[in-house]
Each structure stands twice: as C-alpha cells, then as structure tokens.
Design an enzyme around this catalytic site. Structure first.
Site, PDB file in Angstrom:
ATOM      1  N   ASP A  97       0.858  -1.191   0.000  1.00 12.84           N
ATOM      2  CA  ASP A  97       0.000   0.000   0.000  1.00 12.84           C
ATOM      3  C   ASP A  97       0.898   1.246   0.000  1.00 12.84           C
ATOM      4  OD1 ASP A  97      -1.721   2.069   0.501  1.00 12.84           O
ATOM      5  OD2 ASP A  97      -2.542   1.243   2.373  1.00 12.84           O
ATOM      6  N   GLU A  99      29.910   9.522   3.916  1.00 13.94           N
ATOM      7  CA  GLU A  99      30.074   8.121   4.297  1.00 13.94           C
ATOM      8  C   GLU A  99      29.953   7.235   3.046  1.00 13.94           C
ATOM      9  OE1 GLU A  99      26.705   6.262   6.383  1.00 13.94           O
ATOM     10  OE2 GLU A  99      25.911   8.292   6.608  1.00 13.94           O
ATOM     11  N   CYS A 141      25.923  10.078   9.279  1.00 14.87           N
ATOM     12  CA  CYS A 141      25.298  11.347   8.882  1.00 14.87           C
ATOM     13  C   CYS A 141      25.771  12.538   9.715  1.00 14.87           C
ATOM     14  CB  CYS A 141      23.783  11.237   9.008  1.00 14.87           C
ATOM     15  SG  CYS A 141      23.108   9.879   8.087  1.00 14.87           S
ATOM     16  N   HIS A 151      18.049  16.025  11.318  1.00 17.46           N
ATOM     17  CA  HIS A 151      18.534  15.039  10.346  1.00 17.46           C
ATOM     18  C   HIS A 151      17.314  14.242   9.898  1.00 17.46           C
ATOM     19  CE1 HIS A 151      20.293  11.787   8.291  1.00 17.46           C
ATOM     20  NE2 HIS A 151      19.936  10.890   9.200  1.00 17.46           N
ATOM     21  N   ASN A 202      16.762  10.136   1.731  1.00 14.52           N
ATOM     22  CA  ASN A 202      17.883  10.341   2.651  1.00 14.52           C
ATOM     23  C   ASN A 202      19.131  10.708   1.846  1.00 14.52           C
ATOM     24  OD1 ASN A 202      19.502  10.431   4.914  1.00 14.52           O
ATOM     25  ND2 ASN A 202      19.100   8.338   5.586  1.00 14.52           N
ATOM     26  N   SER A 219      24.460   7.597  12.765  1.00 13.98           N
ATOM     27  CA  SER A 219      24.379   6.265  13.366  1.00 13.98           C
ATOM     28  C   SER A 219      25.733   5.814  13.870  1.00 13.98           C
ATOM     29  CB  SER A 219      23.869   5.264  12.340  1.00 13.98           C
ATOM     30  OG  SER A 219      22.485   5.400  12.204  1.00 13.98           O
TER      31      SER A 219
HETATM   32  P1  HMG Z   1       9.404  -0.893   7.982  1.00 15.58           P
HETATM   33  O1  HMG Z   1       9.548  -2.096   8.793  1.00 15.58           O
HETATM   34  O2  HMG Z   1       9.468  -1.045   6.511  1.00 15.58           O
HETATM   35  O3  HMG Z   1       8.069  -0.131   8.228  1.00 15.58           O
HETATM   36  O4  HMG Z   1      10.559   0.073   8.389  1.00 15.58           O
HETATM   37  P2  HMG Z   1       6.963  -0.269   9.401  1.00 15.58           P
HETATM   38  O5  HMG Z   1       6.216  -1.496   9.186  1.00 15.58           O
HETATM   39  O6  HMG Z   1       7.588  -0.005  10.751  1.00 15.58           O
HETATM   40  O7  HMG Z   1       6.069   0.961   8.981  1.00 15.58           O
HETATM   41  C1  HMG Z   1       6.566   2.251   9.071  1.00 15.58           C
HETATM   42  C2  HMG Z   1       5.418   3.133   9.555  1.00 15.58           C
HETATM   43  O8  HMG Z   1       4.415   3.143   8.530  1.00 15.58           O
HETATM   44  C3  HMG Z   1       4.732   2.641  10.823  1.00 15.58           C
HETATM   45  O9  HMG Z   1       4.355   3.771  11.573  1.00 15.58           O
HETATM   46  C4  HMG Z   1       3.484   1.961  10.290  1.00 15.58           C
HETATM   47  O10 HMG Z   1       2.407   1.925  11.215  1.00 15.58           O
HETATM   48  C5  HMG Z   1       3.154   2.838   9.099  1.00 15.58           C
HETATM   49  P3  HMG Z   1       5.051   4.042  13.006  1.00 15.58           P
HETATM   50  O11 HMG Z   1       4.747   2.891  13.867  1.00 15.58           O
HETATM   51  O12 HMG Z   1       6.550   4.161  12.716  1.00 15.58           O
HETATM   52  O13 HMG Z   1       4.479   5.354  13.423  1.00 15.58           O
HETATM   53  N1  HMG Z   1       2.354   2.177   8.067  1.00 15.58           N
HETATM   54  C6  HMG Z   1       1.324   2.756   7.406  1.00 15.58           C
HETATM   55  N2  HMG Z   1       0.780   3.984   7.527  1.00 15.58           N
HETATM   56  C7  HMG Z   1      -0.267   4.285   6.685  1.00 15.58           C
HETATM   57  N3  HMG Z   1      -0.792   3.404   5.779  1.00 15.58           N
HETATM   58  C8  HMG Z   1      -0.262   2.176   5.649  1.00 15.58           C
HETATM   59  C9  HMG Z   1       0.834   1.801   6.483  1.00 15.58           C
HETATM   60  N4  HMG Z   1       1.599   0.695   6.596  1.00 15.58           N
HETATM   61  C10 HMG Z   1       2.519   0.923   7.576  1.00 15.58           C
HETATM   62  N5  HMG Z   1      -0.766   1.324   4.751  1.00 15.58           N
HETATM   63  C11 HMG Z   1      12.087   1.621   9.109  1.00 15.58           C
HETATM   64  C12 HMG Z   1      10.610   1.339   8.900  1.00 15.58           C
HETATM   65  C13 HMG Z   1      12.301   3.008   9.635  1.00 15.58           C
HETATM   66  C14 HMG Z   1      12.662   0.620  10.120  1.00 15.58           C
HETATM   67  C15 HMG Z   1      12.802   1.452   7.729  1.00 15.58           C
HETATM   68  O14 HMG Z   1      12.404   2.457   6.845  1.00 15.58           O
HETATM   69  C16 HMG Z   1      14.326   1.446   7.798  1.00 15.58           C
HETATM   70  O15 HMG Z   1      14.961   0.443   8.119  1.00 15.58           O
HETATM   71  N6  HMG Z   1      14.958   2.608   7.426  1.00 15.58           N
HETATM   72  C17 HMG Z   1      16.423   2.742   7.427  1.00 15.58           C
HETATM   73  C18 HMG Z   1      16.938   3.141   8.778  1.00 15.58           C
HETATM   74  C19 HMG Z   1      16.559   4.545   9.171  1.00 15.58           C
HETATM   75  O16 HMG Z   1      16.275   5.374   8.338  1.00 15.58           O
HETATM   76  N7  HMG Z   1      16.630   4.848  10.480  1.00 15.58           N
HETATM   77  C20 HMG Z   1      16.315   6.160  10.984  1.00 15.58           C
HETATM   78  C21 HMG Z   1      17.072   6.522  12.247  1.00 15.58           C
HETATM   79  S1  HMG Z   1      18.824   6.248  12.075  1.00 15.58           S
HETATM   80  C22 HMG Z   1      19.353   7.562  11.077  1.00 15.58           C
HETATM   81  O17 HMG Z   1      18.637   8.475  10.833  1.00 15.58           O
HETATM   82  C23 HMG Z   1      20.743   7.472  10.521  1.00 15.58           C
HETATM   83  C24 HMG Z   1      20.846   7.162   9.035  1.00 15.58           C
HETATM   84  O18 HMG Z   1      20.499   8.307   8.287  1.00 15.58           O
HETATM   85  C25 HMG Z   1      22.245   6.662   8.690  1.00 15.58           C
HETATM   86  C26 HMG Z   1      23.442   7.497   9.082  1.00 15.58           C
HETATM   87  O19 HMG Z   1      23.548   8.066  10.161  1.00 15.58           O
HETATM   88  O20 HMG Z   1      24.381   7.488   8.279  1.00 15.58           O
HETATM   89  C27 HMG Z   1      19.882   6.061   8.615  1.00 15.58           C
END
Ligand code: HMG
Length: 389
Positions: free
Chosen positions: A29, A79, A111, A233, A276, A309
């Site tokens: 979705d 990075e 980051c 960020h 990102n 991170s």
């Molecule tokens: P996921 O498992 O794909 O998604 O990963 P989910 O199932 O947790 O769903 C995400 C959200 O969408 C949830 O809401 C769901 O309820 C909602 P939340 O509980 O978070 O409020 N959802 C919906 N909403 C509306 N309609 C729908 C629907 N379905 C689900 N149909 C995850 C999410 C963030 C884990 C993934 O995107 C990921 O692994 N991302 C990469 C890591 C990341 O970005 N981390 C962020 C913090 S770390 C950081 O920022 C550093 C970084 O930039 C690296 C660096 O420093 O170099 C990453």
C-alpha cells in the site's frame, strides 16, 4: 565576531524513483510510504554520478559568486567515500580548479560528519577570520534490494561557504553533543550498501536527541521558546515529526498543530521528495526551510539536530542574518528538483546494480548530463569530467 554560513547551495541526481512505482512493484500500500514514513520520491544516482560529481554541482554556483582562490580549506563530509586513501575533496579540488594554497580533508561519522565539518570550519574561522572554508556534505544512500531501508534511499550534496560576517546564518557558540558505541547502522569496507537494524536505529536517534537537548540547555542556558525553527537530520520525514514531538514533550511545552507544523514542516518538503542523503540531509532540510517559507525570518533562531548512526549526535543553533533572502539560490534548487526524470522500476534496478559496484576498467555511458560527471575508471583510477552543460 560573527561566523557562519555565507552562501549555501545543493545538488541532487537527475533521476528519481517514485514510491508509487516502488509500492506497485512490491505490492505494498503506497500510504505506507506517503503517510507511514512520509516519503514520496527517492533521488537516484546514475552510474556516472557519485559524491564528487554531486559535490562539484553543489559548489560551482557558490564559486561563481566569489574569488575561488580565497578558499583556504575544503572539509568534505561523506560516508559514501570513493577511495579509502584519497579524499573525495581532492578530486573536487581538481574539477573546480581550486588554488593549491588550500588544505583538504575528508570527515566520516555516518550522517553526523556534515555537522562536524561545519563546526570545525566555524572554529577555524573564529581562530583566523581570513579563512574562507568550503564545507561539503555529500552522500548516496544505498541499501540492498528488498530490505527495510530500500524505500529510504536518496542522494544529495550541500556546499556551504563558512566565513566571518556571514550573509545567511551566524552559527552560535555552544552546543550539546553525545556519543554511544552502538550498532544501529553501519557499512563494512567490502560493501556498497549499508546494513541497518531499522527499528532500533529510530530508538537510538530519539534517545540521542533527548541527550543532546539536555546537554545543549545546560551548556547554553537556552530553552525551547528561544528557538523559532527546528531542522532535524531526516532519514525520512516521519522521523523528523517524531523527533519534534519528542522534543516538545521533553521541553514540557504545549503547541497547537499549526505552531508545530510552522516550526518544522517547511524544513521537510525537499527531503520528502529527495530521500535520505545522509550527511547532507540536515542541511537540505535547512535549505528547504529557507526556500519554502513565505515570511522573512531575519534575526530568528534556527536549531539543528545532527544524528549519525553508530552513534554521534549534536544540537546547535544559528541566527538568520538581515538581508539573507537576497543571496539564496532558491530558483536553482527548485529547477533541479523539477527537471529530474522519473525512472521505471527496471531502470532503477539497472542503476542500483551498477552504481559504485566495482573499480574495474569502464567507460561510463552518459546518463548524467553534467556539468560534472564520472567519466570512467582505468587502472583503478577514477576519471571525472566537466561537460558543456
Ligand atoms: P518498515 O519495517 O518497513 O516499516 O521500516 P513499518 O512497518 O515499521 O512501517 C513504518 C510506519 O508506517 C509505521 O508507523 C506503520 O504503522 C506505518 P510508526 O509505527 O513508525 O508510526 N504504516 C502505514 N501507515 C499508513 N498506511 C499504511 C501503512 N503501513 C505501515 N498502509 C524503518 C521502517 C524506519 C525501520 C525502515 O524504513 C528502515 O529500516 N529505514 C532505514 C533506517 C533509518 O532510516 N533509520 C532512521 C534513524 S537512524 C538515522 O537516521 C541514521 C541514518 O540516516 C544513517 C546514518 O547516520 O548514516 C539512517
């Protein structure tokens, strides 16, 4: 003495993958992306685009407005490094014909590196006001196919000129910072894609925000109400929304929905359609704030939360300078975003597979129209070129 950002410009790739296309392909979705993580599009680099070409595109319009021989240092945060030894900034130095009387170094801590480079440049200029330092934050965010991070890819580069008497933002002395040795996201040397413990990373991000806020308020005496706009960020925009909710709760303030949105929303608009860009992402948020606000915010205070991170975080502030609007490059930014070409899912897969995959001999097809591109690799050496565009 005031020190800070005198000029500011960003670049992103010429292509994007719509998360609607992505969702249809994966049978998910689309609201999971549009609403759940707050993302619409991901800028995708072609194989002849990397952090060096992006950085050159980000920096060139700044150099056209100054005497580029005055640049005394380039601090290049990334990075997505292209070499384990030679700094990406030295390739940039060659492409942009910078003076030989210039020092260059690469900064890395996920980051966070962009904020580190900015703070260090600011300290150098405070120590010697004659310095004019080019800070670059450039990254290509790339995850494996069919992983949780795949929908949060993107890429971009920000160039910032740091000087005395800056025309855009004075960086204020004093900040809050925090380090903790955790494995929430990392990229071993053998890999072109990052590994991530996604849900854990969001928790560490929010905890780091609370820690740096405590340190920031203790060390500067400033409080939430001293700040007018908040840049975070942004790995995906829902993260920034959660960050602001966390900070509002932590500071114990009550905001209406309209106040909440006014403080953060304009600073998310570009990130929502770029994805990102790791070290560049916080500064693309700042540019998004400046380019999308309708009101003049001279003398207003903006805060910056940098999270890398691994993890290192910092919270600091700056004050918008009178007349800043006259030096913004808003039209360039908007035109770049608007002229991006949508990829089909198959084209995305081709780019994903080729991008940064090897250092074997190759002459790269022209997908990146320039003005700067990676032309090829020969004898393990990267060759860049300036095109006519
Ligand atoms: P996921 O498992 O794909 O998604 O990963 P989910 O199932 O947790 O769903 C995400 C959200 O969408 C949830 O809401 C769901 O309820 C909602 P939340 O509980 O978070 O409020 N959802 C919906 N909403 C509306 N309609 C729908 C629907 N379905 C689900 N149909 C995850 C999410 C963030 C884990 C993934 O995107 C990921 O692994 N991302 C990469 C890591 C990341 O970005 N981390 C962020 C913090 S770390 C950081 O920022 C550093 C970084 O930039 C690296 C660096 O420093 O170099 C990453």
């Amino acid at each position: 003495m005031k020190v800070g950002i005198d000029l500011l410009h960003f670049a992103t790739a010429n292509y994007y993958l719509g998360l609607d296309t992505f969702a249809a392909e994966k049978n998910i979705d689309v609201d999971k992306f549009y609403v759940g993580i707050g993302q619409e599009k991901m800028s995708i680099a072609s194989p002849d685009e990397d952090i060096v070409s992006l950085a050159a595109k980000a920096a060139a319009p700044i150099l056209q407005k100054i005497d580029s021989n005055e640049i005394s240092a380039v601090l290049f945060a990334t990075e997505s490094g292209v070499d384990q030894s030679k700094s990406a900034g030295v390739f940039l130095h060659g492409l942009l014909n910078l003076s030989n009387r210039c020092r260059i170094v690469e900064f890395k801590q996920a980051c966070y590196a962009g904020a580190a480079a900015l703070q260090m440049a600011t300290a150098l200029v405070r120590a010697n006001p004659k310095e004019k330092i080019l800070v670059i934050a450039a990254d290509v965010a790339k995850y494996d196919l069919d992983t949780s991070g795949e929908a949060t890819q993107g890429c971009g580069a920000v160039a910032m000129l740091i000087t005395e008497a800056p025309r855009i933002l004075e960086i204020e002395p004093g900040s809050g910072y925090y380090t903790d040795d955790v494995m929430d996201f990392w990229r071993p040397n053998s890999r072109t894609t990052a590994l991530v413990d996604g849900k854990y990373s969001t928790k560490v991000y929010l905890n780091s925000l609370k820690q740096v806020w405590e340190h920031f308020t203790e060390s500067t005496g400033k409080s939430f109400t001293d700040i007018d706009y908040f840049c975070y960020h942004i790995p995906f925009t829902k993260m920034a929304e959660k960050a602001h909710q966390t900070l509002v709760r932590k500071a114990g303030v009550k905001l209406t929905q309209a106040q909440f949105q006014a403080q953060t929303l304009p600073g998310q608009l570009y990130n929502r359609i770029i994805g990102n860009s790791y070290s560049a992402s916080l500064f693309i948020s700042f540019i998004s704030l400046l380019d999308n606000l309708t009101e003049n915010i001279e003398n207003k205070r903006v805060s910056f939360f940098s999270y890398g991170s691994g993890c290192v975080a910092e919270f600091f502030t700056g004050v918008m300078q009178p007349g800043y609007q006259s030096v913004l490059m808003t039209e360039n930014h908007k035109a770049q975003i608007d002229k991006r070409i949508p990829l089909t899912y198959t084209q995305y897969l081709e780019f994903h597979q080729q991008m940064g995959a090897s250092d074997e001999n190759v002459t790269l097809n022209i997908n990146n129209p320039g003005p700067y591109r990676l032309a090829g690799i020969k004898d393990h050496k990267r060759y860049y070129e300036k095109t006519d565009q």
